[in-house]
Design a protein around this motif. Sequence first.
Motif, mmCIF file in Angstrom:
data_model
loop_
_atom_site.group_PDB
_atom_site.id
_atom_site.type_symbol
_atom_site.label_atom_id
_atom_site.label_comp_id
_atom_site.label_asym_id
_atom_site.label_seq_id
_atom_site.Cartn_x
_atom_site.Cartn_y
_atom_site.Cartn_z
ATOM 1 N N ARG A 1 0.893 -1.226 -0.148
ATOM 2 C CA ARG A 1 0.020 -0.129 -0.028
ATOM 3 C C ARG A 1 0.765 1.157 0.110
ATOM 4 N NH1 ARG A 1 -5.443 -0.224 0.696
ATOM 5 N NH2 ARG A 1 -6.210 -1.978 1.773
ATOM 6 N N ALA A 2 1.947 1.274 1.032
ATOM 7 C CA ALA A 2 2.866 2.538 0.978
ATOM 8 C C ALA A 2 3.584 2.472 -0.319
ATOM 9 C CB ALA A 2 3.793 2.011 1.961
ATOM 10 N N ALA A 3 3.900 1.585 -1.179
ATOM 11 C CA ALA A 3 4.584 1.523 -2.459
ATOM 12 C C ALA A 3 3.520 1.958 -3.808
ATOM 13 C CB ALA A 3 5.228 0.067 -2.776
ATOM 14 N N TYR A 4 2.380 1.778 -3.440
ATOM 15 C CA TYR A 4 1.340 1.959 -4.479
ATOM 16 C C TYR A 4 0.164 2.967 -3.963
ATOM 17 C CZ TYR A 4 4.211 -1.265 -7.069
ATOM 18 O OH TYR A 4 5.147 -2.035 -7.515
ATOM 19 N N VAL B 1 -0.290 -5.705 -9.487
ATOM 20 C CA VAL B 1 0.951 -5.937 -8.444
ATOM 21 C C VAL B 1 0.891 -6.882 -7.584
ATOM 22 C CG1 VAL B 1 2.468 -4.754 -7.195
ATOM 23 C CG2 VAL B 1 1.274 -3.239 -8.643
ATOM 24 N N PRO B 2 1.882 -7.832 -7.526
ATOM 25 C CA PRO B 2 1.606 -9.000 -6.409
ATOM 26 C C PRO B 2 2.003 -8.313 -5.207
ATOM 27 C CG PRO B 2 3.684 -9.422 -8.034
ATOM 28 C CD PRO B 2 2.870 -8.160 -8.255
ATOM 29 N N ALA B 3 1.038 -8.789 -4.180
ATOM 30 C CA ALA B 3 1.174 -8.508 -2.713
ATOM 31 C C ALA B 3 2.357 -8.828 -2.130
ATOM 32 C CB ALA B 3 0.046 -8.787 -2.002
ATOM 33 N N PRO C 1 -12.899 1.593 -9.570
ATOM 34 C CA PRO C 1 -12.215 2.696 -10.078
ATOM 35 C C PRO C 1 -10.647 2.692 -10.018
ATOM 36 C CG PRO C 1 -13.044 3.296 -8.034
ATOM 37 C CD PRO C 1 -13.479 1.968 -8.184
ATOM 38 N N ALA C 2 -9.750 1.852 -9.240
ATOM 39 C CA ALA C 2 -8.605 1.891 -9.197
ATOM 40 C C ALA C 2 -7.838 1.403 -10.290
ATOM 41 C CB ALA C 2 -8.141 1.103 -7.890
#
Length: 295
Positions: free
Chosen positions: A177-180, A242-244, A216-217
Motif C-alpha cells: 500500500r505504501a509503495a502504490y 502488482v503482487p502483494a 475505479p482503482a
Amino acid sequence: MTTLHPDFTLLAHNYVRAEVQDAADFVGDSLELARLATRTETPYLVVAGVDFMAETAAILNPDRTVLHPEPCSSCAMALRLAPTDVLAALAAHPDAAVVAYVNSTATVKAVADICCTSANAVQVVNSLDEDEVIFVPDRNLAAYVAARTEKTIFPVPATGCCPVHQALTVAEIRAARAAYPGAEVMVHPECPPAVQAEADFIGSTSAMIRRVGSTPAATVIVGTELGMIHRLEREAPAKRFVPASPFLICTDMKMITLASVEAAIATRSPVVTVPGRVAGRARAALERMLALPGL
Ligand code: SF4
C-alpha cells in the motif's frame, strides 16, 4: 476443443503458468472448471491444475477420459486431511453437516454432505438445515465463512491452511500500500484473517475478475497466487496488477508445463481414476453443490 488436438479439451486453473493458460480452452477457478468440464463434448479432458481438480473432473465425467499431465502436482492443504479425521470430528459433533472445500481429496469429499468453493462457501453453508458445520480443510476460509453466517463452524483440521496464502503477511500488505498509494488491495479468503482485515476486497479468483471490471482503482495489489496476475492482465489490460508478495507461488500448480500438457495429449496419459464407491459418494457431494440455485 483445444487447438492442440480436436479430441481434447484443455481446462486450466488461474494459477498455472501463463503459457498453459494461453493454450487452454477454458481458464477459471475450481467451480468454473467443475462446471465447464460437464459442458464440453470431447472424449478427453486435460486438467491443468493440481490433482484434486483432475479428480473432480473425473468424478463429474465418468464417461470420459480425464488426463492429469503431472500426477505429482498435489494440493498441500488437501493432503493434510484424511477421511478418518472428518469421521472423528463427526463423532465429536454428531449433529453437524460436513462441508468440504473442493480443495480436498476425493476420499474426503466422499464423507462430506456437500462441497463448496471459495466462490460459494457462504451460500453453501447457509443453504444447510443444520446449525453446526464441520468445515474442511481450510481454517482461513472457515473463518471467512464463520464471520458471514449464523451457523457454528468447526474448522477441521484446526491448523488446516494453504501454505501459499498462509505465507502472506500484514506487513507485506502495508508495504505494498505504501509503495502504490491509491491502489486497491484484493486478497483471497484462504489468506489469514488478519490479512483479510487489511484488504479492500476479499474474494475468490472469479470474484476478483469481476471486481477488476468495476473498481475505479488504476492499480490493484493482488493477494493470491502469482498466476492470477496473468489472468487479470488478460481481463483488464488497462489496469496495473502488482503482487502483494513475491512469495505467493504454488509450486504444484507450476509443475504443469506446456510440454507436459503436450506429452499427455500425445500419449493419452496419465489417466485419472477414482474408485467407484468413492467417486459415487464424492459425486453426490459435488452435485448437491452444483444443484444449488443461483450458484
Ligand atoms: S494454492 Fe494452496 S490451495 Fe491452491 S493448490 Fe496450491 S497449495 Fe493447494
